[in-house]
Design a protein around this motif. Sequence first.
Motif, mmCIF file in Angstrom:
data_model
loop_
_atom_site.group_PDB
_atom_site.id
_atom_site.type_symbol
_atom_site.label_atom_id
_atom_site.label_comp_id
_atom_site.label_asym_id
_atom_site.label_seq_id
_atom_site.Cartn_x
_atom_site.Cartn_y
_atom_site.Cartn_z
ATOM 1 N N ILE A 1 0.861 11.718 3.595
ATOM 2 C CA ILE A 1 2.099 11.057 4.039
ATOM 3 C C ILE A 1 2.113 9.628 3.510
ATOM 4 C CG2 ILE A 1 3.422 10.312 6.050
ATOM 5 C CD1 ILE A 1 2.351 12.774 7.487
ATOM 6 N N THR A 2 3.184 9.305 2.808
ATOM 7 C CA THR A 2 3.288 8.019 2.116
ATOM 8 C C THR A 2 4.509 7.237 2.586
ATOM 9 O OG1 THR A 2 4.494 9.113 0.313
ATOM 10 C CG2 THR A 2 2.114 8.875 0.052
ATOM 11 N N ILE A 3 4.507 5.933 2.304
ATOM 12 C CA ILE A 3 5.600 5.062 2.722
ATOM 13 C C ILE A 3 6.828 5.232 1.831
ATOM 14 C CG2 ILE A 3 4.791 3.123 1.309
ATOM 15 C CD1 ILE A 3 6.471 2.922 4.801
ATOM 16 N N SER A 4 6.615 5.718 0.599
ATOM 17 C CA SER A 4 7.720 5.952 -0.335
ATOM 18 C C SER A 4 7.366 7.165 -1.191
ATOM 19 C CB SER A 4 7.954 4.726 -1.217
ATOM 20 O OG SER A 4 6.867 4.563 -2.120
ATOM 21 N N ASN B 1 4.573 14.047 1.983
ATOM 22 C CA ASN B 1 5.697 13.792 2.878
ATOM 23 C C ASN B 1 5.975 12.299 2.876
ATOM 24 O OD1 ASN B 1 6.508 12.952 5.936
ATOM 25 N ND2 ASN B 1 7.493 14.867 5.345
ATOM 26 N N VAL B 2 7.253 11.941 2.857
ATOM 27 C CA VAL B 2 7.645 10.531 2.782
ATOM 28 C C VAL B 2 8.188 10.077 4.133
ATOM 29 C CG1 VAL B 2 9.077 8.827 1.595
ATOM 30 C CG2 VAL B 2 8.191 10.811 0.337
ATOM 31 N N GLY C 1 8.082 12.150 7.978
ATOM 32 C CA GLY C 1 9.420 11.725 7.613
ATOM 33 C C GLY C 1 10.266 12.926 7.243
ATOM 34 N N GLU C 2 11.506 12.667 6.843
ATOM 35 C CA GLU C 2 12.438 13.759 6.570
ATOM 36 C C GLU C 2 12.206 14.425 5.214
ATOM 37 O OE1 GLU C 2 14.727 15.085 8.619
ATOM 38 O OE2 GLU C 2 13.908 13.762 10.162
ATOM 39 N N GLY D 1 0.819 -1.199 0.000
ATOM 40 C CA GLY D 1 0.000 0.000 0.000
ATOM 41 C C GLY D 1 0.858 1.254 0.000
ATOM 42 N N ILE D 2 0.201 2.421 0.127
ATOM 43 C CA ILE D 2 0.916 3.678 -0.109
ATOM 44 C C ILE D 2 0.689 4.730 0.987
ATOM 45 C CG2 ILE D 2 1.057 5.666 -1.676
ATOM 46 C CD1 ILE D 2 0.440 3.615 -3.946
ATOM 47 N N VAL D 3 -0.555 5.095 1.257
ATOM 48 C CA VAL D 3 -0.848 6.249 2.112
ATOM 49 C C VAL D 3 -0.907 5.843 3.585
ATOM 50 C CG1 VAL D 3 -2.474 8.103 2.642
ATOM 51 C CG2 VAL D 3 -2.077 7.430 0.268
ATOM 52 N N LYS D 4 -0.128 6.536 4.410
ATOM 53 C CA LYS D 4 -0.101 6.261 5.847
ATOM 54 C C LYS D 4 -1.017 7.209 6.632
ATOM 55 C CE LYS D 4 3.933 5.129 7.664
ATOM 56 N NZ LYS D 4 5.355 5.222 8.079
ATOM 57 N N THR D 5 -0.939 8.479 6.301
ATOM 58 C CA THR D 5 -1.634 9.500 7.091
ATOM 59 C C THR D 5 -2.068 10.643 6.184
ATOM 60 O OG1 THR D 5 -0.036 9.014 8.861
ATOM 61 C CG2 THR D 5 -1.435 10.938 9.179
ATOM 62 N N VAL D 6 -3.202 11.258 6.530
ATOM 63 C CA VAL D 6 -3.607 12.517 5.900
ATOM 64 C C VAL D 6 -3.597 13.594 6.981
ATOM 65 C CG1 VAL D 6 -5.480 13.805 4.807
ATOM 66 C CG2 VAL D 6 -4.990 11.472 4.068
ATOM 67 N N VAL D 7 -2.817 14.657 6.735
ATOM 68 C CA VAL D 7 -2.717 15.773 7.678
ATOM 69 C C VAL D 7 -3.334 17.003 7.034
ATOM 70 C CG1 VAL D 7 -1.148 17.247 8.990
ATOM 71 C CG2 VAL D 7 -0.598 14.828 8.665
ATOM 72 N N THR D 8 -4.237 17.661 7.759
ATOM 73 C CA THR D 8 -4.783 18.923 7.280
ATOM 74 C C THR D 8 -4.562 19.983 8.358
ATOM 75 O OG1 THR D 8 -6.982 18.382 8.147
ATOM 76 C CG2 THR D 8 -6.538 17.840 5.851
#
Length: 460
Positions: free
Chosen positions: A222-225, A251-252, A262-263, A201-208
């Motif tokens: 925010i994604t894993i890659s 953001n990754v 992530g950074e 999968g891809i999406v970890k979090t949605v930040v607003t």
Amino acid sequence: MKQQAANIREGQEILLTIKRLGINGEGVGYYKRQVVFVPGALPEEVVEVKITNTHPKYSEGLVKKIKKASPHRVKPPCPVYDVCGGCQLQHLEYGQQLREKRDIVIQSLERHSRFNASNVDIRPTIGMENPWNYRNKNQFQVGTNDKQELIAGLYAANSHNLIDIENCMVQHEATNKVTRTVLGILKELGIPAYDTKKKSGIVKTVVTRVGFASDQVQVVIITISEKLPKKREIIEQINKHLPEVVSIVQNVNKENTPLVFGEKTIHLWGEEAIEEKLGDLSYELSARTFFQLNPVQTVKLYDEVKKAAKLKGYEKVVDAYCGVGTIGLWLADSCKEVRGMDVIPESIEDAIQNAKRHSMDNVRYEVGKAEDIMPKWTKEGFRPDIVVVDPPRSGLDKKLMDTILKTAPKRIVYVSCNPSTLAKDLEYMGKAYRPKYIQPVDMFPQTSHVECVVEIVKRV
């Protein structure tokens, strides 16, 4: 084999009188001199409790029945309050929440320091007129339900069970709307949530995040890659359905940690930051920068910082853990010079821009740890009169406290989000400095969290 607390065993049912609230908002009672923590129970209540865990020094239990209810107990308005781990005190009337938070500060001092309510002025908690819809940033984890449909929300307390939250009552209405709409767009386009177990999968979090004063909203996916399929379609759909969104960012975060960001940050569309205003000051907020989550209370908090600093106009001030420069800029018009530092480069970039925007030429910001930069400034001949610290929940780094003690400013203003670490830090510095007063501020109504502003002065 787990050592059990004396006189109590797992599965045992006991009758308990709740004496106070613990630092995490749980009820605290005593059974045969053993401390028992009971989530959801309130002071003055008599409850039937089933013991779920025992430890050498305390036990934990769940309420089976309330035999005598607190006069301050109310019905929580949130439909998922019982299962969501976000709030702890919706079942306690708001005025009493404020009184209990002051008591939590007193408990922390008594447990971890030489200070208490008899030798420190601990003031009544400053609350909100409307203690709802106050959070400007929403960080919802993305996952799937039993039907493999995308959901977004928070994990239930002490679990990996993701609770789907359609409308969080402590979030600004704009962040609720934008989060649900973005989730619908990801669902419609078939963008999968990241599954930690399957590592797919891809999406970890949605930040607003919303600017209360500007009404501008930023979306961070925010994604894993770095892989994010259908980026163009995602941007087009957000533009179509959410005109209030002025910034879209990816953001990754490749790590499996509790840290949300992530950074690496990738700007996808629109502005790189949104605008917010506190009092007469405006700020640029980019995706990873720290900013207080409750703008209404932040003005009250920073006014209390200014009162505690007692500035006369000639002072040199250090703003440690400065973020985007909010506290330092709040003080800059009342002192000679402000210097701040933060470990996040984007925060320092925003702080510099915020200072330029307000034509403040008596401020200076650097990237790095306060405990490393302050000694360097001292060698350069800069000795602060006042040090303002606003550390994370873990409290002050001991190296920084040693640096402060060596630098010996006239006054320290400590902004704390954790009474326990505050008390421990006050104890560590207690031979040279003492807290003159503590002002609790309720930055997070309906939760057990309490912020404090502390004026700390040299011992005579």
